[in-house]
Design an enzyme around this catalytic site. Structure first.
Site, short mmCIF file in Angstrom:
data_model
loop_
_atom_site.label_atom_id
_atom_site.label_comp_id
_atom_site.label_asym_id
_atom_site.label_seq_id
_atom_site.Cartn_x
_atom_site.Cartn_y
_atom_site.Cartn_z
N GLU A 248 -20.32 1.32 -10.41
CA GLU A 248 -20.22 2.47 -11.12
C GLU A 248 -20.02 2.10 -12.82
OE1 GLU A 248 -19.24 5.98 -9.07
OE2 GLU A 248 -19.29 4.83 -7.03
N ASN B 97 -22.28 0.17 -2.89
CA ASN B 97 -21.52 1.14 -2.05
C ASN B 97 -21.36 0.30 -0.60
OD1 ASN B 97 -22.53 2.85 -4.05
ND2 ASN B 97 -22.09 4.70 -2.63
N ASP C 204 4.09 1.33 -4.16
CA ASP C 204 3.34 1.88 -5.44
C ASP C 204 3.16 0.73 -6.14
OD1 ASP C 204 1.95 3.25 -7.42
OD2 ASP C 204 3.01 5.04 -7.12
N ILE C 205 1.83 0.20 -6.43
CA ILE C 205 1.52 -0.78 -7.41
C ILE C 205 2.14 -0.41 -8.85
CG2 ILE C 205 -0.39 -1.85 -6.37
CD1 ILE C 205 -2.35 -0.21 -8.37
N ASP D 209 0.86 -1.18 0.01
CA ASP D 209 0.06 0.05 0.08
C ASP D 209 0.54 1.20 -0.23
OD1 ASP D 209 -3.37 0.58 1.15
OD2 ASP D 209 -1.82 2.27 1.04
N PHE E 214 -7.11 -4.50 -4.34
CA PHE E 214 -7.80 -3.20 -4.01
C PHE E 214 -7.46 -1.88 -4.34
CE2 PHE E 214 -8.55 -6.65 -0.79
CZ PHE E 214 -10.03 -6.69 -0.64
N ALA E 215 -6.23 -1.84 -4.42
CA ALA E 215 -5.69 -0.45 -4.39
C ALA E 215 -6.05 0.39 -5.63
CB ALA E 215 -4.07 -0.63 -4.85
N THR F 248 -1.46 6.34 0.59
CA THR F 248 -2.09 7.97 0.20
C THR F 248 -2.91 8.36 1.40
OG1 THR F 248 -3.90 6.96 -0.78
CG2 THR F 248 -2.06 6.79 -2.26
N LYS G 98 -12.08 2.71 -13.47
CA LYS G 98 -12.18 1.15 -13.11
C LYS G 98 -12.68 0.37 -14.09
CE LYS G 98 -12.12 0.02 -9.30
NZ LYS G 98 -11.11 -0.64 -8.61
N LYS H 115 -16.49 9.88 2.21
CA LYS H 115 -17.75 9.22 1.78
C LYS H 115 -18.70 9.39 2.52
CE LYS H 115 -14.89 7.15 -1.41
NZ LYS H 115 -14.05 6.16 -1.50
P1 NAD Z 1 -9.78 3.51 -0.04
O1 NAD Z 1 -9.76 4.85 -0.73
O2 NAD Z 1 -10.11 3.35 1.51
O3 NAD Z 1 -8.32 2.56 -0.28
C1 NAD Z 1 -7.59 2.50 -1.14
C2 NAD Z 1 -6.25 2.27 -0.77
O4 NAD Z 1 -5.41 2.03 -1.87
C3 NAD Z 1 -5.61 3.14 0.27
O5 NAD Z 1 -4.88 2.51 1.31
C4 NAD Z 1 -4.32 3.69 -0.50
O6 NAD Z 1 -3.23 4.03 0.21
C5 NAD Z 1 -4.08 2.53 -1.55
N1 NAD Z 1 -3.42 3.11 -2.83
C6 NAD Z 1 -3.79 4.06 -3.65
N2 NAD Z 1 -3.09 4.04 -4.63
C7 NAD Z 1 -2.18 3.14 -4.62
C8 NAD Z 1 -0.94 2.96 -5.36
N3 NAD Z 1 -0.65 3.47 -6.42
N4 NAD Z 1 0.08 1.78 -4.79
C9 NAD Z 1 -0.39 1.30 -3.76
N5 NAD Z 1 -1.69 1.41 -2.85
C10 NAD Z 1 -2.33 2.50 -3.38
O7 NAD Z 1 -10.56 2.69 -0.98
P2 NAD Z 1 -11.81 1.60 -0.63
O8 NAD Z 1 -12.88 2.06 -0.57
O9 NAD Z 1 -11.21 0.64 0.47
O10 NAD Z 1 -11.80 0.69 -2.01
C11 NAD Z 1 -11.25 -0.45 -2.28
C12 NAD Z 1 -11.52 -0.97 -3.82
O11 NAD Z 1 -12.74 -1.37 -3.81
C13 NAD Z 1 -11.13 -0.09 -4.72
O12 NAD Z 1 -10.59 -0.70 -5.96
C14 NAD Z 1 -12.57 0.38 -5.30
O13 NAD Z 1 -12.56 0.96 -6.39
C15 NAD Z 1 -13.49 -0.77 -4.77
N6 NAD Z 1 -14.70 -0.45 -4.45
C16 NAD Z 1 -15.00 0.42 -3.52
C17 NAD Z 1 -16.39 0.67 -3.25
C18 NAD Z 1 -16.79 1.51 -1.70
O14 NAD Z 1 -17.97 1.89 -1.45
N7 NAD Z 1 -15.98 2.08 -1.10
C19 NAD Z 1 -17.65 0.09 -3.91
C20 NAD Z 1 -17.15 -0.45 -5.04
C21 NAD Z 1 -15.74 -0.79 -5.27
P1 TYD Z 2 -20.32 8.41 -2.15
O1 TYD Z 2 -20.16 8.03 -0.69
O2 TYD Z 2 -19.41 9.64 -2.47
O3 TYD Z 2 -20.14 7.21 -3.09
P2 TYD Z 2 -20.75 7.16 -4.66
O4 TYD Z 2 -20.56 8.38 -5.20
O5 TYD Z 2 -19.33 6.28 -5.01
O6 TYD Z 2 -21.77 6.50 -4.73
O7 TYD Z 2 -21.64 9.19 -2.47
C1 TYD Z 2 -22.95 8.43 -2.09
C2 TYD Z 2 -23.88 9.09 -2.50
O8 TYD Z 2 -24.08 10.42 -1.65
C3 TYD Z 2 -23.73 9.91 -3.83
O9 TYD Z 2 -25.09 9.68 -4.47
C4 TYD Z 2 -23.38 11.35 -3.73
C5 TYD Z 2 -23.83 11.51 -2.36
N1 TYD Z 2 -23.13 12.43 -1.38
C6 TYD Z 2 -24.06 13.56 -0.68
O10 TYD Z 2 -25.20 13.72 -1.02
N2 TYD Z 2 -23.12 14.62 -0.07
C7 TYD Z 2 -21.89 14.38 0.06
O11 TYD Z 2 -21.52 15.28 0.79
C8 TYD Z 2 -21.37 13.36 -0.43
C9 TYD Z 2 -20.00 12.58 -0.08
C10 TYD Z 2 -21.90 12.34 -1.14
#
Ligand code: NAD
Ligand code: TYD
Length: 356
Positions: A137, A190, A60-61, A34, A82-83, A37, A165, A200
């Site tokens: 998405e 989500n 870095d990946i 990781d 996941f990164a 970031t 993505k 988020k």
């Molecule tokens: P996050 O932003 O919390 O974590 C991302 C991690 O990747 C961080 O620890 C960051 O330091 C690391 N990273 C970023 N760039 C890097 C690099 N170049 N090399 C190595 N490490 C790096 O994200 P998350 O919410 O845990 O999401 C993880 C995965 O799940 C992502 O691929 C995302 O697209 C996918 N995903 C997330 C959600 C969600 O709701 N959070 C939904 C669908 C898919």
């Molecule tokens: P988010 O958590 O950013 O996830 P995603 O955009 O990947 O779905 O947002 C979830 C929903 O909430 C999205 O419709 C945007 C909305 N949102 C707000 O209304 N206010 C905010 O401050 C944020 C961050 C998101």
């Protein structure tokens, strides 16, 4: 599955997955790569079960030399990727890093893994797996009455995040098709739960409400997301790794489709209950409608019958209980919260995004 390279394992879902995997497979060895970031933190990796089986590497990946060295040194048989750069609003303000990490980074990883698994003596016959984590998405946006997307639905990404993505998903499949890379891919809805960076929606609303700050609702707040508890997601990924077919994609959903305003109101109600003497009660008075996100997708939803049928998985958390547990987790971890609130980067982000 003996030596697993997890990328992005210091982020929200990655750190939950590392914790989950060490719990269910205590003899496994996890190499966690990781870059730390803004959204990754070692604070997310405290108190791991079997921490002696977890090796953290800051890197870095996009660095092929480092990835190749880790693959060889630790004889990696499984990659769980996941990164990524993950926040839509950041991708709107600054798409470049999304192209770099999500597309160039994934390609670097794929190419380095391909060379290692195909050229390294002894690896040809080993059981190997490259698992890629993707998102709903990539499919675009649904009208309220349209059926949820299946694994066969066409890609139609709208934001720079979703497009990057989608590109990474296409590359993973291309490596499977062209070189026979044994991959699996999951698209999920989500996520919410412990350790989510408060950019988020759900953690942002919880932390703003605790501080008595406005709860920003983009547009009319009627956009719909399907909410998946991160622990349910981790369990589904584990089942796909164990039993999923190479070359297969699986959808993972939470069966909790709610509008944003419903989610925000539910959080406010839980906080009213949990903090009866809060000066900010009723917390719903903090709700503030703000300018909409450009190109804001109306609704996401995944049909996840395939994973239910083939791998006997379904989400265990209802949104009511899951949200309550999540609010309780943030209330019980004031040091984790304070660590982020005091970060200059976080305050700068809030200033930049919410004055837009
Ligand atoms: P996050 O932003 O919390 O974590 C991302 C991690 O990747 C961080 O620890 C960051 O330091 C690391 N990273 C970023 N760039 C890097 C690099 N170049 N090399 C190595 N490490 C790096 O994200 P998350 O919410 O845990 O999401 C993880 C995965 O799940 C992502 O691929 C995302 O697209 C996918 N995903 C997330 C959600 C969600 O709701 N959070 C939904 C669908 C898919
Ligand atoms: P988010 O958590 O950013 O996830 P995603 O955009 O990947 O779905 O947002 C979830 C929903 O909430 C999205 O419709 C945007 C909305 N949102 C707000 O209304 N206010 C905010 O401050 C944020 C961050 C998101």
């Amino acid at each position: 599955m003996q030596n697993v390279l997890v990328t992005g394992g210091a982020g929200f879902i990655g750190s939950n997955f590392v914790r989950y995997l060490l719990g269910v497979e205590p003899d496994i060895r996890i190499i966690n790569l990781d870059a730390l970031t803004y959204s990754g933190s070692l604070e997310n990796l405290k108190e791991l079960p079997r921490s002696d089986r977890h090796i953290f590497v800051k890197g870095d990946i996009c660095d092929p030399g480092l990835v190749a060295k880790l693959l060889q040194e630790y004889e990696i048989d499984t990659v769980v990727h996941f990164a990524a750069e993950t926040h839509v609003d950041r991708s709107i303000l600054d798409p470049g890093q999304f192209i770099q990490t999500n597309i160039v980074g994934t390609t670097t990883l794929l190419e380095t893994v391909r060379r290692y698994w195909m050229n390294e003596p002894g690896m040809e016959n080993a059981i190997k797996r490259f698992h890629h984590i993707s998102t709903d998405e990539v499919f675009g946006s649904l009208a309220p009455d349209e059926p949820a997307w299946t694994e066969e639905s066409p890609y139609d990404p709208h934001s720079p995040y979703a497009a990057s993505k989608a590109a990474s998903d296409h590359l993973v499949r291309a490596y499977g098709h062209t070189y026979g890379l044994p991959y699996t891919l999951t698209n999920c809805t989500n996520n919410y739960g412990p350790y989510q960076y408060p950019e988020k929606l759900i953690p942002l609303v919880i932390l703003n409400a605790l501080e008595g700050k406005p709860l920003p609702v983009y547009g009319d707040g009627r956009q719909i997301r399907d909410w998946l508890h991160v622990e349910d997601h981790c369990e589904a990924i584990y089942l796909v790794l164990k039993h999923g077919l190479a070359g297969g994609s699986y959808h993972i959903g939470g069966a909790n489709q709610l509008t944003n305003i419903e989610i925000i109101e539910a959080i406010c109600e839980i906080l009213d209950e949990r903090l009866p003497s809060s000066p900010h009660k009723p917390h719903r008075q903090l709700i503030q409608f703000v300018t909409d996100r450009p190109g804001h997708d109306r609704r996401y939803a995944l049909d996840f019958h395939k994973i239910e049928r083939d791998l006997d998985w379904k989400p265990r958390h209802t949104i009511r209980n899951g949200l309550r547990d999540t609010v309780d987790w943030y209330l019980a971890h004031p040091d984790w919260v304070a660590g982020i609130l005091k970060k200059k980067e976080y305050q700068e982000w809030l200033g930049k995004n919410y004055t837009r």
